[in-house]
Structure formats: C-alpha cells, structure tokens
Design an enzyme around this catalytic site. Sequence first.
Site, short mmCIF file in Angstrom:
data_model
loop_
_atom_site.label_atom_id
_atom_site.label_comp_id
_atom_site.label_asym_id
_atom_site.label_seq_id
_atom_site.Cartn_x
_atom_site.Cartn_y
_atom_site.Cartn_z
N HIS A 93 -57.92 14.96 -62.95
CA HIS A 93 -58.99 15.71 -62.27
C HIS A 93 -60.28 15.54 -63.05
CE1 HIS A 93 -61.37 19.05 -60.73
NE2 HIS A 93 -60.63 18.96 -59.65
N GLU A 141 -63.42 12.58 -55.37
CA GLU A 141 -64.30 13.74 -55.49
C GLU A 141 -65.55 13.37 -56.28
OE1 GLU A 141 -61.92 17.72 -55.48
OE2 GLU A 141 -61.74 16.82 -57.45
O1 G3P Z 1 -60.06 20.15 -57.20
C1 G3P Z 1 -60.97 20.48 -56.20
C2 G3P Z 1 -62.32 20.55 -56.71
O2 G3P Z 1 -62.67 19.80 -57.80
C3 G3P Z 1 -63.40 20.74 -55.71
O3 G3P Z 1 -63.94 21.95 -56.06
O4 G3P Z 1 -65.09 24.04 -55.73
O5 G3P Z 1 -66.11 21.92 -54.90
O6 G3P Z 1 -64.10 22.84 -53.75
P1 G3P Z 1 -64.86 22.74 -55.03
#
Ligand code: G3P
Length: 222
Positions: A93, A141
């Site tokens: 992550h 992400e």
């Molecule tokens: O693991 C999910 C994360 O990194 C995304 O976080 O708070 O932007 O939904 P968020």
Amino acid sequence: MTSPLILVNLKTYREGTGNRAHMIAQAAQIVAQESGVTIGIAPGYIDLHPLCHHFSIPVYAQHVDGCEPGANTGHITVDAIKAAGAAGSLINHSERRLTLAEIEASVRGLQAHKLISVICSNNETTSAGAAALVPDYVAIEPPELIGSGVSVSKANPEIIKKSVAAVHAVSPKVKVLTGAGIQTGECVKIAVDLGTDGVLLASGVVKSKEPAAVLRDLVSKL
Ligand code: G3P
C-alpha cells in the site's frame, strides 16, 4: 460475470478501530447481503481475528510479510493472517511500501496458502510490474489523491484506463481495482466502466457518520 469488489481499508483511523471497526463491518455485511455486491474490509491487525470471527464478509490484512513462521519479531506472517481467518491481504500500500523482493515474497506466501493477493501500485508502469508477479488483483491508487476527497475516477480516469491496459497486456487474468478519493456510486460506476473489477477506498466510508448509507450509495449503480 463476477461481482465487482468494494474493498474498504480501515487504515489506522480511530473511526475504524475497535467498536467502530465492528460497526463498519456490520454495515458492510448488511449492504453486501442486500445488494449482492462483494464488500470486503481491511481492518488493523488487532481487529482482524474478531472481525473474521463475527462476520461472513471477506476480511483482508492491510499488509503481510513474506517470511516463514519462526524466529522473526514484529512481522506478520501469512500463516498468522490465515489462522485469524483472513481472505487475503493488501501488499505494498502507498502507506506501507515494500521492496520488489518483499512484494514477491508476500505474493508467493499468499498463493501458497490460497489467499487473495492485492498489490497496490501508483501508476501504469508499476501496475504492469505488479502484474508480472501475477497476483489476484493490482490496485492502482495515485498517491496525491489518497484521502483528498477528489476521486481518481473523475480527476484521472486516464490512469485507470492505462493501468487496466498495462496490467492486462502483461497478464489478462490479473484483476484491477482502483482507489483514491472514491466517495460515491458514480465514482464506482466510472471505475467499473473503465474496465476495473472494483474499488479500494477508505476515508469516504470510515470517516462517515453513516457508513451504511455511504456503502448503499457505492453499490447503487452496479
Ligand atoms: O486503501 C485505500 C486508500 O488508500 C484510498 O484512501 O481515503 O482516498 O479512499 P481514500
């Protein structure tokens, strides 16, 4: 077609720890049953075993080490998360980056125990690299959007499209998630329409006063 996965990472948010972790898991289980959509939850380690024990939704670890059980201190083994009842684990992550060798060891450990591996990546190049390890999922992400409330689906749909193509060019059987700033059913629908198999999100659910309402919205357009 299998149901998309909505995977809720509770991180170390106070609002996602202890009783709140149970409350969010309960909401996720109810909404999963109502909608037929697969909703998973990734709590902190302390809450992993109790949540696996009390709920039937898939529960993931937020990180796992590739080391064998034995003389290691402060590590989390695949054996330990399996014994706790986990369905799988996030790996690498953005808030828990690993070396390439460590990522591979974690994936191999999960595969050896038939648990689900989700390697997180930050762009299409690292998504392709992650796909070469053939995990179950690669989760793209963009770090700058994590926790921002600005959805990757709306702010950077290109990165989703390119990552899906990059992953499938390396290994068509690897599934793709996307995350960062996901808040609504519309964000989820855009992500799925762009070729992903679901989303990874945190703050939108964890910090809400009404997680069940957010979860119902997230699955509403699937
Ligand atoms: O693991 C999910 C994360 O990194 C995304 O976080 O708070 O932007 O939904 P968020």
